[in-house]
Scaffold this motif. Structure first.
Motif, mmCIF file in Angstrom:
data_model
loop_
_atom_site.group_PDB
_atom_site.id
_atom_site.type_symbol
_atom_site.label_atom_id
_atom_site.label_comp_id
_atom_site.label_asym_id
_atom_site.label_seq_id
_atom_site.Cartn_x
_atom_site.Cartn_y
_atom_site.Cartn_z
ATOM 1 N N PRO A 22 -15.416 7.133 -11.104
ATOM 2 C CA PRO A 22 -15.018 5.725 -11.103
ATOM 3 C C PRO A 22 -14.202 5.336 -12.333
ATOM 4 N N THR A 23 -13.872 6.291 -13.192
ATOM 5 C CA THR A 23 -13.197 5.938 -14.448
ATOM 6 C C THR A 23 -11.752 5.506 -14.208
ATOM 7 N N GLU A 24 -11.251 4.805 -15.200
ATOM 8 C CA GLU A 24 -9.891 4.281 -15.146
ATOM 9 C C GLU A 24 -8.865 5.415 -15.022
ATOM 10 N N LEU A 25 -9.051 6.464 -15.826
ATOM 11 C CA LEU A 25 -8.080 7.560 -15.813
ATOM 12 C C LEU A 25 -8.070 8.256 -14.450
ATOM 13 N N ALA A 26 -9.258 8.424 -13.861
ATOM 14 C CA ALA A 26 -9.326 9.072 -12.545
ATOM 15 C C ALA A 26 -8.602 8.216 -11.504
ATOM 16 N N ARG A 27 -8.778 6.899 -11.608
ATOM 17 C CA ARG A 27 -8.097 5.994 -10.673
ATOM 18 C C ARG A 27 -6.589 6.147 -10.835
ATOM 19 N N GLN A 28 -6.157 6.226 -12.090
ATOM 20 C CA GLN A 28 -4.715 6.368 -12.346
ATOM 21 C C GLN A 28 -4.205 7.726 -11.866
ATOM 22 N N MET A 29 -5.027 8.743 -11.996
ATOM 23 C CA MET A 29 -4.613 10.062 -11.535
ATOM 24 C C MET A 29 -4.533 10.091 -10.010
ATOM 25 N N ARG A 30 -5.465 9.394 -9.353
ATOM 26 C CA ARG A 30 -5.386 9.314 -7.886
ATOM 27 C C ARG A 30 -4.087 8.638 -7.480
ATOM 28 N N ALA A 31 -3.691 7.614 -8.236
ATOM 29 C CA ALA A 31 -2.434 6.916 -7.931
ATOM 30 C C ALA A 31 -1.251 7.865 -8.064
ATOM 31 N N VAL A 32 -1.299 8.734 -9.067
ATOM 32 C CA VAL A 32 -0.220 9.707 -9.252
ATOM 33 C C VAL A 32 -0.182 10.672 -8.071
ATOM 34 N N VAL A 33 -1.371 11.134 -7.663
ATOM 35 C CA VAL A 33 -1.458 12.060 -6.519
ATOM 36 C C VAL A 33 -0.858 11.388 -5.277
ATOM 37 N N ARG A 34 -1.279 10.146 -5.026
ATOM 38 C CA ARG A 34 -0.823 9.412 -3.843
ATOM 39 C C ARG A 34 0.695 9.267 -3.877
ATOM 40 N N GLU A 35 1.196 8.894 -5.044
ATOM 41 C CA GLU A 35 2.634 8.678 -5.198
ATOM 42 C C GLU A 35 3.434 9.945 -4.914
ATOM 43 N N GLN A 36 2.952 11.047 -5.490
ATOM 44 C CA GLN A 36 3.690 12.295 -5.325
ATOM 45 C C GLN A 36 3.628 12.783 -3.886
ATOM 46 N N LEU A 37 2.463 12.601 -3.239
ATOM 47 C CA LEU A 37 2.353 13.015 -1.832
ATOM 48 C C LEU A 37 3.277 12.157 -0.975
ATOM 49 N N ALA A 38 3.302 10.846 -1.275
ATOM 50 C CA ALA A 38 4.149 9.936 -0.504
ATOM 51 C C ALA A 38 5.621 10.289 -0.695
ATOM 52 N N ALA A 39 5.952 10.852 -1.866
ATOM 53 C CA ALA A 39 7.340 11.220 -2.145
ATOM 54 C C ALA A 39 7.718 12.529 -1.465
ATOM 55 N N GLY A 40 6.757 13.111 -0.727
ATOM 56 C CA GLY A 40 7.080 14.303 0.044
ATOM 57 C C GLY A 40 6.668 15.608 -0.609
ATOM 58 N N ARG A 41 5.943 15.518 -1.726
ATOM 59 C CA ARG A 41 5.494 16.769 -2.345
ATOM 60 C C ARG A 41 4.308 17.323 -1.566
#
Lengths: 198, 180
Positions: free
Chosen positions: B88-107
């Protein structure tokens, strides 16, 4: 035939002991960063004006700082160890003011208000604080926690990573090492000014 | 002797059934290709599909599913043994956002994992790659099971061996009996 048994037992137990002994030599809390030696992840971050006046904010682009040694310190107002290193960092930053060394503090998972109050309470900061929304730059630098300090050489490569509060001697030694490597004194002032796009 | 064999059979069954690590390995290894396959289907469906909103919704759900799949394989840097997905930490939330973003970008999921390995080292992967020194982690448990089974087999054979009249002379030399 007990020697045979002893041999078998030894063949099983000794490698295990060796493996566990090897494990004892490693600090599980220290995770080696793959970054030192590699090109520093680029960033464009906005400075946090201490008076809260957003129009005074500047954008710092790392690529434009080539030729300078860059000390990038990630910190937060909620981080106790960051208090310990604030003095040494500010002192070293002042001492190298005339040299091609740039210091930046990157505010990590903290509100600008708290960060500003903290700087004021600590009696100011000798270098700009950068805001890192959503910790993108922190993740790009593989940050585990704060404080962590990256020292980037004039060629743009990460040369050192300091985990935990920095000490003045350590910081000076590492900066001096990188300054000594710099072949020709780079045109620090013009590069610095283009780096600070206003 | 039969009783001993039956006991060993039951033991082997129990061992296989209670091997959660290997079972998890299997799911983790087989999952990503399945997901990629799903994604491939999803990508190929829009031309023929009528409802764009439905594909949008399923696309979003698919993205979330793939995000949590990648995030569950990443170690949260500020936690103790918790994945980025579960923390539930802030950094984990931010890392999930990075994962989501990169997957959405087609990676691809592997490319996203590669990004984090690039930044944090292999430490960031909750499941170490099965190569080099890491192989120990995969091989040692099975070696231990094998060694344990061997010890049990030897012990059971010794316990169930009919004692001949001249046993008193042979009991002190069990090793040679086992190898015969």
């Amino acid at each position: 035939m007990s020697w045979k048994r002893a041999l078998v037992a030894g063949a099983i137990v000794l490698p295990l002991i060796a493996l566990l002994a090897f494990g004892m030599t490693r600090n599980p809390n220290l995770v080696p960063s793959p970054l030192p030696g590699r090109e520093a992840p680029d960033f464009e971050l906005v400075t946090m004006p201490l008076d809260g006046n957003a129009s005074a904010a500047e954008t710092i682009d790392l690529t434009a700082l080539r030729g300078n040694v860059v000390v990038l310190n990630f910190w937060a107002s909620w981080c106790l160890a960051c208090r310990d290193e604030h003095g040494p960092l500010s002192r070293v930053a002042r001492a190298y003011g005339e040299q091609p060394v740039r210091f930046f503090g990157v505010v990590y998972n903290d509100s600008p208000e708290n960060a500003r109050e903290w700087i004021e309470a600590m009696g100011g900061q000798a270098y700009p604080a950068l805001l890192d929304p959503d910790a993108r730059t922190a993740i790009d630098y593989g940050l585990y926690g704060v404080p962590e300090t990256f020292i980037i050489g004039s060629d743009g490569r990460v040369r050192h990573k300091i985990i935990g509060p920095v000490t003045e001697t350590e910081l000076r030694a590492q900066i001096d090492e990188l300054l000594a490597e710099t072949p020709v004194a780079p045109p620090a002032a013009p590069i610095t000014e283009t780096g600070v796009a206003g | 002797m039969h009783a001993a064999l039956r006991f060993l059979g039951a033991l082997a069954l129990v061992l296989v059934a209670s091997a959660p690590v290997s079972a998890q390995d299997a799911t983790l290894k087989t999952r990503p290709p399945v997901v990629d396959g799903d994604h491939g289907l999803d990508q190929s469906s829009p031309p023929g599909a009528g409802g764009s909103t439905t594909t949008g919704v399923t696309g979003a759900a698919d993205l979330e599913r793939r995000t949590s799949l990648v995030a569950s394989g990443l170690r949260c840097p500020v936690c103790q043994g918790v994945s980025v997905e579960d923390s539930p930490t802030e950094l984990a939330r931010q890392m999930r956002a990075v994962v989501r973003e990169q997957l959405a970008a087609g990676r691809s999921p592997d490319e996203v994992r590669g990004y984090f390995v690039d930044k944090y080292g292999e430490w960031i992967l909750l499941q170490p790659k099965a190569s080099g020194f890491n192989l120990l982690v995969y091989v040692l448990p099975w070696l231990a099971v094998l060694a344990g089974m061997t010890v049990i087999v030897l012990a059971v054979r010794r316990w169930t061996r009919p004692l001949p009249a001249e046993a008193s002379a042979q009991t002190r030399a069990p090793a040679s009996t086992f190898e015969s």
